[in-house]
Write a protein that holds these residues in place. Structure first.
Motif, mmCIF file in Angstrom:
data_model
loop_
_atom_site.group_PDB
_atom_site.id
_atom_site.type_symbol
_atom_site.label_atom_id
_atom_site.label_comp_id
_atom_site.label_asym_id
_atom_site.label_seq_id
_atom_site.Cartn_x
_atom_site.Cartn_y
_atom_site.Cartn_z
ATOM 1 N N THR A 39 15.757 -14.606 -82.412
ATOM 2 C CA THR A 39 16.593 -15.260 -81.407
ATOM 3 C C THR A 39 17.101 -14.220 -80.420
ATOM 4 O O THR A 39 17.052 -13.008 -80.687
ATOM 5 C CB THR A 39 17.792 -15.953 -82.071
ATOM 6 O OG1 THR A 39 18.628 -14.952 -82.686
ATOM 7 C CG2 THR A 39 17.332 -16.947 -83.129
ATOM 8 N N SER A 40 17.616 -14.677 -79.292
ATOM 9 C CA SER A 40 18.135 -13.748 -78.293
ATOM 10 C C SER A 40 19.294 -12.932 -78.854
ATOM 11 O O SER A 40 19.453 -11.749 -78.541
ATOM 12 C CB SER A 40 18.580 -14.508 -77.034
ATOM 13 O OG SER A 40 19.622 -15.435 -77.334
ATOM 14 N N THR A 41 20.109 -13.553 -79.698
ATOM 15 C CA THR A 41 21.239 -12.845 -80.304
ATOM 16 C C THR A 41 20.755 -11.768 -81.272
ATOM 17 O O THR A 41 21.240 -10.628 -81.247
ATOM 18 C CB THR A 41 22.151 -13.843 -81.048
ATOM 19 O OG1 THR A 41 22.623 -14.826 -80.117
ATOM 20 C CG2 THR A 41 23.344 -13.131 -81.665
ATOM 21 N N ASN A 42 19.796 -12.104 -82.124
ATOM 22 C CA ASN A 42 19.273 -11.128 -83.084
ATOM 23 C C ASN A 42 18.526 -9.991 -82.392
ATOM 24 O O ASN A 42 18.586 -8.839 -82.829
ATOM 25 C CB ASN A 42 18.346 -11.821 -84.083
ATOM 26 C CG ASN A 42 19.104 -12.651 -85.098
ATOM 27 O OD1 ASN A 42 20.321 -12.527 -85.227
ATOM 28 N ND2 ASN A 42 18.402 -13.508 -85.823
ATOM 29 N N ASN A 71 23.447 -25.147 -79.344
ATOM 30 C CA ASN A 71 22.525 -24.450 -80.235
ATOM 31 C C ASN A 71 22.465 -22.954 -79.945
ATOM 32 O O ASN A 71 22.255 -22.145 -80.858
ATOM 33 C CB ASN A 71 21.124 -25.056 -80.113
ATOM 34 C CG ASN A 71 21.063 -26.467 -80.664
ATOM 35 O OD1 ASN A 71 21.899 -26.860 -81.497
ATOM 36 N ND2 ASN A 71 20.091 -27.246 -80.228
ATOM 37 N N LYS A 72 22.636 -22.592 -78.684
ATOM 38 C CA LYS A 72 22.648 -21.169 -78.335
ATOM 39 C C LYS A 72 23.829 -20.460 -78.994
ATOM 40 O O LYS A 72 23.704 -19.350 -79.512
ATOM 41 C CB LYS A 72 22.720 -21.003 -76.813
ATOM 42 C CG LYS A 72 21.412 -21.267 -76.097
ATOM 43 C CD LYS A 72 20.437 -20.116 -76.322
ATOM 44 C CE LYS A 72 19.182 -20.292 -75.495
ATOM 45 N NZ LYS A 72 18.259 -19.142 -75.660
ATOM 46 N N GLU A 113 23.812 -19.537 -82.768
ATOM 47 C CA GLU A 113 23.121 -18.308 -83.185
ATOM 48 C C GLU A 113 24.114 -17.275 -83.722
ATOM 49 O O GLU A 113 23.752 -16.402 -84.519
ATOM 50 C CB GLU A 113 22.341 -17.708 -82.018
ATOM 51 C CG GLU A 113 21.162 -18.549 -81.556
ATOM 52 C CD GLU A 113 20.455 -17.932 -80.349
ATOM 53 O OE1 GLU A 113 20.829 -16.794 -79.973
ATOM 54 O OE2 GLU A 113 19.549 -18.568 -79.798
#
Length: 408
Positions: free
Chosen positions: A273-276, A256-257, A260
Motif C-alpha cells: 500500500t502507499s502507506t507501507n 479505505n485510504k 491503511e
C-alpha cells in the motif's frame, strides 16, 4: 521615474503575475516561458523604478537553493545535479523577482490578491473538469472514469500530465484560497458560484484520494475556523468543515485510504500500500542519512544513493519504482545533510514568525499546509509542486516583509 511610467510598468508586472496564477492551464514548456516573462518584466520594472534590491528577502527565501548549488561541488554526477538544480530554480527566481519590488509595488500587487487567487481557483477547476468531461464523453462510463481518471491525468494528457499527488495539492490550495476570496464577494451569484467551484474541487479531491492533501486541508481549514472565532462568519465555515470530515469518513474511496493506518508494515511483510511503501522508504532513508548526516551526498547523487540502497537491501518494489524519499525534509537531508535541512527550516520559520507578527493569516496557513504535505511527498522536486510553492510563498511573504497593514 514619473507616476505614469511607474503605473504602466507595475501593470505589466501585474499581468505577468496574473498569467502565473493561471499557469496551471499551460503545458510545461509554455509554463517555463511564463516564469521567464515574469522575471524579465520584474527586472525591467526594477531598473525603471530604480528600486533598492532587498538582499535580506532574497537571502532568506533562496538560501536552500544556494546550499544545493554548493552541494554540486561534491556530487559525482554533475550532469544530473545541474538537471535537478534547473528543476529547483523557482526557489531562486521568485525570491529574486520579489526582492526587486518596493513597498509601494508590493502594496499595489497585494491589494489585488483576490483577483490572483480567483484566477488560480478557476483555472484549477478547468484543469480538472475539462479532461474529466472529455474522457467521460469519449472513452469511459461514469464508474470507469471515477476509477481511472487519476491515471489518465498522469499518462493520457501529454504535456499537461500530472500525478494525482499534485492534482490533489492544487485542489486543496484552491479550496484554501477560496476561504479568503469568499468574504470579499458582495454579489450573491458570485458567492454561490464560488461555493459551486469548491464542491467541484472537493469532488476531484475525493477521486484522487490522497491522504496527505486531505489531512493538510482539514488541518488548515480547522485553523481557519479558529482564526474566525471573533467574527460572525465562523458558523458556516464550521458547518462546512464538519461536513468535509463526515464525507471523508463516509465515502469508501477516501475511508479505505485512511484505514491503511490501522496496520503499517514493511513492504514484503505487508501489502504494498502507499502507506507501507512510505514506511519502508523512511526506514531506508534513515540509514542513508546516518551515513552522511552533515553534508549529505550532493544534489547530483541523492537519488542514486537511495536507489543503490534499495538494491543492496533487496527490496524489488522500491527498486523497480525508483521511489524518491517521499518526504521533502528527508530529501533535503540526503541532498545536503543537516545544513540543507536547517537552511530550508530557517526559511519557513523566519517567514512564519513575520506572518504571525503582521497577521498574515493566509501565509501562516500556507506554510502549515505545505509543511504537512512535505511529510509524505517530495513536492518541490517536480515542476507542478515547486513552481507554485515558490510563487505563492514569496508573493505572500512579501506582504509580511514590508509590514503592510492588515487588509483581510
Amino acid at each position: 521615474m514619473d507616476i505614469k511610467t511607474h503605473h504602466k510598468s507595475i501593470r505589466l508586472v501585474e499581468g505577468a503575475l496574473l498569467l502565473l496564477f493561471a499557469s496551471v492551464l499551460l503545458p510545461s514548456n509554455i509554463k517555463s516561458i511564463a516564469i521567464g516573462l515574469f522575471a524579465v518584466v520584474s527586472g525591467m520594472h526594477f531598473f525603471k523604478s530604480r528600486n533598492s534590491f532587498n538582499f535580506k528577502f532574497f537571502l532568506v527565501n533562496s538560501v536552500v537553493f544556494i546550499v544545493m548549488v554548493i552541494t554540486l561541488l561534491y556530487s559525482e554526477n554533475v550532469v544530473y545535479g545541474v538537471q535537478r538544480l534547473t528543476m529547483f530554480l523557482s526557489l531562486a527566481i521568485f525570491p529574486l523577482c520579489f526582492s526587486m519590488y518596493s513597498q509601494e509595488d508590493v502594496s499595489y500587487l497585494y491589494r489585488n490578491k483576490e483577483k490572483y487567487l480567483s484566477t488560480y481557483i478557476i483555472t484549477v477547476v478547468l484543469f480538472n473538469i475539462i479532461p474529466f468531461m472529455w474522457f467521460y464523453i469519449t472513452n469511459y462510463s461514469f464508474e470507469e472514469i471515477i476509477e481511472h481518471f487519476p491515471m489518465a491525468m498522469k499518462l493520457d494528457v501529454g504535456k499537461y500530465g500530472m500525478h494525482a499527488i499534485y492534482l490533489s495539492m492544487h485542489c486543496s490550495i484552491a479550496i484554501l484560497f477560496s476561504l479568503y476570496v469568499l468574504p470579499s464577494l458582495s454579489i450573491r451569484w458570485k458567492m454561490i458560484g464560488l461555493i459551486v467551484l469548491d464542491v467541484i474541487l472537493f469532488f476531484f479531491l475525493v477521486i484522487y484520494a490522497k491522504k496527505g492533501s486531505i489531512i493538510a486541508l482539514t488541518t488548515v481549514a480547522f485553523l481557519f475556523v479558529i482564526f474566525q472565532r471573533k467574527k460572525l462568519t465562523i458558523r458556516p465555515y464550521l458547518f462546512a468543515l464538519i461536513g468535509l470530515l463526515i464525507l471523508v469518513v463516509a465515502i469508501p474511496r477516501t475511508r479505505n485510504k485512511f484505514l491503511e493506518f490501522k496496520k503499517i508494515e514493511v513492504v514484503g511483510k505487508g501489502a504494498a500500500t502507499s502507506t507501507n511503501i512510505r514506511y519502508t522508504i523512511y526506514r531506508v532513508a534513515k540509514d542513508v542519512i546516518l551515513e552522511s548526516p552533515i553534508l549529505g551526498y550532493g544534489v547530483g547523487d541523492y537519488r542514486s544513493v537511495l536507489s543503490d540502497k534499495y538494491r543492496d537491501l533487496g527490496i524489488p518494489v522500491l527498486q523497480e519504482g525508483r521511489f524518491n524519499a517521499h518526504n521533502q525534509f528527508l530529501s533535503f537531508l540526503i541532498i545536503g545533510g543537516a545544513v540543507a535541512l536547517l537552511a530550508f527550516l530557517a526559511t519557513l520559520i523566519i517567514n512564519f514568525i513575520f506572518a504571525v507578527r503582521f497577521n498574515n493569516e493566509l501565509l501562516i496557513l500556507l506554510i502549515i499546509f505545505y509543511g504537512i504535505l512535505m511529510l509524505t511527498d517530495n513536492i518541490l522536486e517536480k515542476e507542478a509542486g515547486v513552481v507554485y510553492f515558490a510563487l505563492f510563498f514569496n508573493f505572500l511573504a512579501a506582504r509580511s516583509l514590508f509590514a503592510l497593514p492588515d487588509q483581510d
